[in-house]
Design a protein around this motif. Sequence first.
Motif, PDB file in Angstrom:
ATOM      1  N   ARG A  87       0.824  -1.216   0.000  1.00  0.00           N
ATOM      2  CA  ARG A  87       0.000   0.000   0.000  1.00  0.00           C
ATOM      3  C   ARG A  87       0.853   1.258   0.000  1.00  0.00           C
ATOM      4  N   LEU A 110       0.366   4.002  -2.952  1.00  0.00           N
ATOM      5  CA  LEU A 110      -0.112   5.358  -2.729  1.00  0.00           C
ATOM      6  C   LEU A 110       0.925   6.392  -3.159  1.00  0.00           C
ATOM      7  N   SER A 134       0.603   6.608  -6.892  1.00  0.00           N
ATOM      8  CA  SER A 134      -0.593   7.358  -7.248  1.00  0.00           C
ATOM      9  C   SER A 134      -0.372   8.854  -7.108  1.00  0.00           C
ATOM     10  N   GLY A 151      -4.794  -2.327  -2.569  1.00  0.00           N
ATOM     11  CA  GLY A 151      -4.652  -0.874  -2.599  1.00  0.00           C
ATOM     12  C   GLY A 151      -5.788  -0.135  -1.952  1.00  0.00           C
ATOM     13  N   LYS A 152      -6.502  -0.740  -1.022  1.00  0.00           N
ATOM     14  CA  LYS A 152      -7.594  -0.053  -0.343  1.00  0.00           C
ATOM     15  C   LYS A 152      -7.047   0.908   0.704  1.00  0.00           C
ATOM     16  N   LEU A 153      -7.795   1.979   0.935  1.00  0.00           N
ATOM     17  CA  LEU A 153      -7.445   2.906   1.998  1.00  0.00           C
ATOM     18  C   LEU A 153      -7.874   2.343   3.341  1.00  0.00           C
ATOM     19  N   GLU A 191     -13.290   0.296   0.596  1.00  0.00           N
ATOM     20  CA  GLU A 191     -12.120   0.607   1.424  1.00  0.00           C
ATOM     21  C   GLU A 191     -12.180  -0.180   2.731  1.00  0.00           C
ATOM     22  N   LYS A 244     -11.038   8.583  -4.349  1.00  0.00           N
ATOM     23  CA  LYS A 244     -10.374   8.485  -5.659  1.00  0.00           C
ATOM     24  C   LYS A 244      -9.225   9.473  -5.768  1.00  0.00           C
ATOM     25  N   LYS A 250      -6.084   8.335  -3.980  1.00  0.00           N
ATOM     26  CA  LYS A 250      -5.387   7.283  -4.718  1.00  0.00           C
ATOM     27  C   LYS A 250      -4.806   7.767  -6.047  1.00  0.00           C
ATOM     28  N   ARG A 271      -6.589   8.738  -8.606  1.00  0.00           N
ATOM     29  CA  ARG A 271      -7.466   8.304  -9.704  1.00  0.00           C
ATOM     30  C   ARG A 271      -8.478   9.362 -10.108  1.00  0.00           C
TER      31      ARG A 271
END
Length: 458
Positions: free
Chosen positions: A3, A7, A10, A33-35, A57, A386, A389, A391
């Motif tokens: 992660r 991040l 990103s 890759g979840k928060l 998430e 988003k 990340k 995105r």
Amino acid sequence: MDRRKFLKTSAATVAASSLPHFSIGQGGPSANGKLNLAMIGAGGIAQMAYKELAKTENIVALCDVDSERFLQYGEKFPQLEKARQFADFRKMFDALGDEIDAVCINTPDHTHFVATMEAMQRGKHVCTQKPLAHTIWEGRTLQKAKDHYGLVTNMANQGHTTDGIRQMREWFEAGLLGDVTKAYSWTGGPDWNGNYFSKPASLPLSPEAAPPTLDWDLWLGPAEERPYSAYFHPLTWRGFYPFGGGQLVDWFCHIADAPVWVLGLYEPVVIEAEEVIGGDDFLTPDQVRVRFDFEARGELPPMSYWWSNGPEAAIAPEEPDAWGWGKVPNGGTFFHGDKATAYTDKRSNNPRITREIMLELKQSNGFPEETYPRVKGKGPFHEWAKAIKGRGPEPGSNFDYAAKLTEVSLLGVLAQRFGGRIEWDAQSMRITNRPELNQYLRTPARTGWEYGEDLWKS
């Protein structure tokens, strides 16, 4: 990819695309890759954050001063059962440290600032419920903190993520309305039946014993010490100035989002309470009408904007000339231009323009071109996640905008609370004609709850 590396990558992508650079919170590994998210305020309006984030998430921590609130949404969102529970958000951060990337603040208005500042000082991205702050000084301090800490921020006013508010701005900038010199927002309420507001039979309130599930001292946070009352918690704190600002501040960031953003209504020079029924220096009113006067903004002419709330029959505006849509809705905003009248609803969405013009535009396919990118995957929490990340772009209601929108609403609260005319100097952050009111731009915090002073020294 773990992660931390994900991040960082990103964030680099965001910077490379000329969007603001975000400092991503550092934490332990997280699958896919979840928060890793924390919730400060676990019940009530927190459901809005759960709906948008629980499936995409990791919610690793819940913080609430009332332990009953941990049970409120467990059946709807089973993931919450695995989250660690805390009463004090400072102890939550001490215990979990780098395991948290970002934080949602779902507390009463008077603790938005302290919870948000503590999270930002710990390097956590923040999404705070509306209104952003309880005083003008707090709002401006959070705006400073956004730049100082370089974090992804957002305020959870849902309407700012909709297509409708963007359409209205496109219509206005294309000249469909002409010069707008008046706008009116209105909504019913407050409803004093105990859902969100509860009116005492008499004042002062009698002291009561706090429920055993509630840490009353933590609930007060920075506010002046006072005995517990069931009129304050749960939910019905909105009707009392130490904790909320009544129906005006509760709905302004939704309904007035469109006129403020579309028309650039950030710095009123005069705020005047034209009507206030009920209420006093402690209890918010039953009915209010406040006028905000604005000077020219670039090429835009001077204009006045009105906010009204109260019984629907008393505050609903008349149907505009040549409107053509029939009965006036039960809330929203009318934009009065010299070419047409337009409307947005109570979430600053679903825009309409004078019916005859709207039909012509539909028949000719003549609506203005889309110039403002639409938010994919609606909702302020989704938009915010988003952006963290890399995105998506910076959220539209980030603290640069949210602080200004909230400030206008808080000026309206000062007018409804003290009545009469307020002359405002936004640059110096001063009320010029009634200096005795400047003390309410910032309220003293109790010992141990002081935040943000250092941000004003640079």
